[in-house]
Design a protein around this motif. Structure first.
Motif, PDB file in Angstrom:
ATOM      1  N   UNK A  15      66.775  14.413  31.998  1.00  0.00           N
ATOM      2  CA  UNK A  15      66.088  15.679  32.266  1.00  0.00           C
ATOM      3  C   UNK A  15      66.622  16.428  33.480  1.00  0.00           C
ATOM      4  N   UNK A  16      66.939  15.718  34.554  1.00  0.00           N
ATOM      5  CA  UNK A  16      67.411  16.396  35.774  1.00  0.00           C
ATOM      6  C   UNK A  16      68.684  17.178  35.490  1.00  0.00           C
ATOM      7  N   UNK A  17      69.611  16.565  34.806  1.00  0.00           N
ATOM      8  CA  UNK A  17      70.866  17.232  34.485  1.00  0.00           C
ATOM      9  C   UNK A  17      70.661  18.300  33.411  1.00  0.00           C
ATOM     10  N   UNK A  18      69.834  17.987  32.419  1.00  0.00           N
ATOM     11  CA  UNK A  18      69.575  18.945  31.334  1.00  0.00           C
ATOM     12  C   UNK A  18      68.964  20.229  31.877  1.00  0.00           C
ATOM     13  N   UNK A  19      68.026  20.104  32.788  1.00  0.00           N
ATOM     14  CA  UNK A  19      67.381  21.300  33.353  1.00  0.00           C
ATOM     15  C   UNK A  19      68.372  22.128  34.160  1.00  0.00           C
ATOM     16  N   UNK A  20      69.272  21.476  34.890  1.00  0.00           N
ATOM     17  CA  UNK A  20      70.286  22.217  35.641  1.00  0.00           C
ATOM     18  C   UNK A  20      71.190  23.005  34.705  1.00  0.00           C
ATOM     19  N   UNK A  21      71.609  22.368  33.612  1.00  0.00           N
ATOM     20  CA  UNK A  21      72.481  23.050  32.653  1.00  0.00           C
ATOM     21  C   UNK A  21      71.754  24.187  31.944  1.00  0.00           C
ATOM     22  N   UNK A  22      70.473  23.968  31.648  1.00  0.00           N
ATOM     23  CA  UNK A  22      69.689  25.030  31.011  1.00  0.00           C
ATOM     24  C   UNK A  22      69.569  26.239  31.922  1.00  0.00           C
ATOM     25  N   UNK A  23      69.363  26.009  33.203  1.00  0.00           N
ATOM     26  CA  UNK A  23      69.251  27.116  34.148  1.00  0.00           C
ATOM     27  C   UNK A  23      70.560  27.889  34.257  1.00  0.00           C
ATOM     28  N   UNK A  24      71.685  27.161  34.228  1.00  0.00           N
ATOM     29  CA  UNK A  24      72.990  27.822  34.249  1.00  0.00           C
ATOM     30  C   UNK A  24      73.186  28.645  32.978  1.00  0.00           C
ATOM     31  N   UNK A  25      72.823  28.051  31.832  1.00  0.00           N
ATOM     32  CA  UNK A  25      72.951  28.752  30.555  1.00  0.00           C
ATOM     33  C   UNK A  25      72.105  30.028  30.544  1.00  0.00           C
ATOM     34  N   UNK A  26      70.902  29.961  31.061  1.00  0.00           N
ATOM     35  CA  UNK A  26      70.024  31.126  31.086  1.00  0.00           C
ATOM     36  C   UNK A  26      70.567  32.226  31.988  1.00  0.00           C
ATOM     37  N   UNK A  27      71.219  31.829  33.089  1.00  0.00           N
ATOM     38  CA  UNK A  27      71.856  32.816  33.977  1.00  0.00           C
ATOM     39  C   UNK A  27      73.003  33.516  33.238  1.00  0.00           C
ATOM     40  N   UNK A  28      73.806  32.705  32.529  1.00  0.00           N
ATOM     41  CA  UNK A  28      74.937  33.275  31.784  1.00  0.00           C
ATOM     42  C   UNK A  28      74.459  34.232  30.699  1.00  0.00           C
ATOM     43  N   UNK A  29      73.312  33.905  30.110  1.00  0.00           N
ATOM     44  CA  UNK A  29      72.750  34.746  29.058  1.00  0.00           C
ATOM     45  C   UNK A  29      71.887  35.879  29.625  1.00  0.00           C
ATOM     46  N   UNK A  30      71.749  35.890  30.964  1.00  0.00           N
ATOM     47  CA  UNK A  30      70.945  36.900  31.669  1.00  0.00           C
ATOM     48  C   UNK A  30      69.490  36.862  31.206  1.00  0.00           C
ATOM     49  N   UNK A  31      68.976  35.643  31.075  1.00  0.00           N
ATOM     50  CA  UNK A  31      67.578  35.467  30.666  1.00  0.00           C
ATOM     51  C   UNK A  31      66.696  35.221  31.896  1.00  0.00           C
TER      52      UNK A  31
END
Length: 324
Positions: free
Chosen positions: A308-324
């Protein structure tokens, strides 16, 4: 025209805080070219002026008002309407939408001719604030389509307001909307498709769907978490009815829904959404549900396979890239 060819149709309209839309909705129902209707308005304890807006429509003897003693939500309001319905067919109309003035006439026509359990149709979305006039002309729709059990119907939108249903099918199966959940159309849509034998589709935009910023379908908050609950309900339904041919179709919808939730939900609920995604993925795997692979599903699978710790970090990066 006898009662067999002119059956009573129950139109169920849940009402909650829609004073600015209710006139347009009820007018489009009362002006239907098909007149043998009972219009069941279920008022769910509105806090605005909806009830006063309704009063002038009560002059129409076809309009019936049922008032809940406490606010119980959309599912409960629809269920109240189902229980009260006396018609041979039921149709749901949301109180902020507008229906084509020939909608019910067309549905009755095709339901009788084909002895149908279920008729579906298309819709046209419009932005809140736009002024539209309901149409009366009959669309040229000679090429309506029969919906086979394993296709067609289950590719359609889940919305309850796209369905014209034989009443005894709902009541004999005790088919209701799950109370206390948002996105309640999901399990209703799937179970209805599983129990309805003769399904037909009218390829015409017969309902005008108002897009509101405050609608459930546009929600990015906690309500979005209810999608995981309804996904589990549908999975249980497919197991109950042993609908093996629909397993991949359902899994595809779930996987695409996961992308939407994880990239859009409010950040305060992201960790919970991640946990729920992992849980439903485990259930799909244990029950041998296969699905198609595309880039979004690959990314979702990769991220949710991580701690979860790593997954949440990657999700936050993905959301930034998608401008969400």
């Amino acid at each position: 025209m006898n009662s067999q060819n002119n059956p009573l149709v129950s139109v169920i309209v849940p009402v909650y805080n829609v004073e600015q839309y209710l006139d347009e909705c009820l007018n489009s129902i009362r002006q239907q070219s098909y007149e043998n209707l009972e219009i069941i308005v279920v008022e769910d304890c509105s806090t605005d002026n909806s009830l006063n807006t309704f009063i002038k429509h009560s002059e129409d003897p076809r309009v019936k008002l049922i008032q809940h003693e406490k606010n119980s939500g959309l599912s409960a309001a629809r269920n109240t309407g189902i229980d009260a319905a006396q018609g041979k067919f039921i149709i749901f109309v949301d109180s902020d939408d507008i229906v084509h003035l020939s909608l019910i006439e067309l549905c009755v026509k095709y339901a009788i001719v084909n002895d149908a359990d279920l008729i579906t149709y298309d819709f046209k979305a419009f932005e809140d604030g736009a002024k539209l006039i309901p149409q009366l002309d009959l669309p040229n729709i000679e090429n309506f389509k029969i919906l086979e059990p394993g296709e067609g119907y289950f590719n359609q939108q889940h919305f309850a307001w796209l369905k014209f249903i034989r009443t005894d099918l709902l009541k004999s199966r005790k088919l209701y909307f799950p109370v206390g959940l948002y996105y309640e159309d999901w399990p209703f849509h799937w179970e209805l498709g599983l129990v309805a034998n003769k399904k037909y589709h009218i390829p015409a935009e017969l309902l005008l769907y108002r897009q509101r910023k405050t609608s459930i379908t546009g929600s990015l908050g906690k309500k979005l978490l209810d999608l995981f609950k309804v996904h589990s309900l549908v999975l249980n339904l497919l197991e109950k009815y042993k609908a093996v041919s629909l397993k991949e179709k359902f899994a595809n919808k779930v996987k695409m829904s996961q992308w939407s939730i994880l990239t859009r939900i409010d950040k305060h609920y992201l960790a919970q959404a991640l946990n729920n995604t992992k849980k439903i993925n485990k259930d799909l795997k244990n029950k041998n549900y296969k699905y198609e692979i595309n880039i979004r599903i690959l990314i979702t699978n990769l991220i949710t396979s991580l701690p979860n710790i790593l997954a949440l970090k990657l999700l936050k990066i993905l959301r930034i890239l998608l401008k969400r």
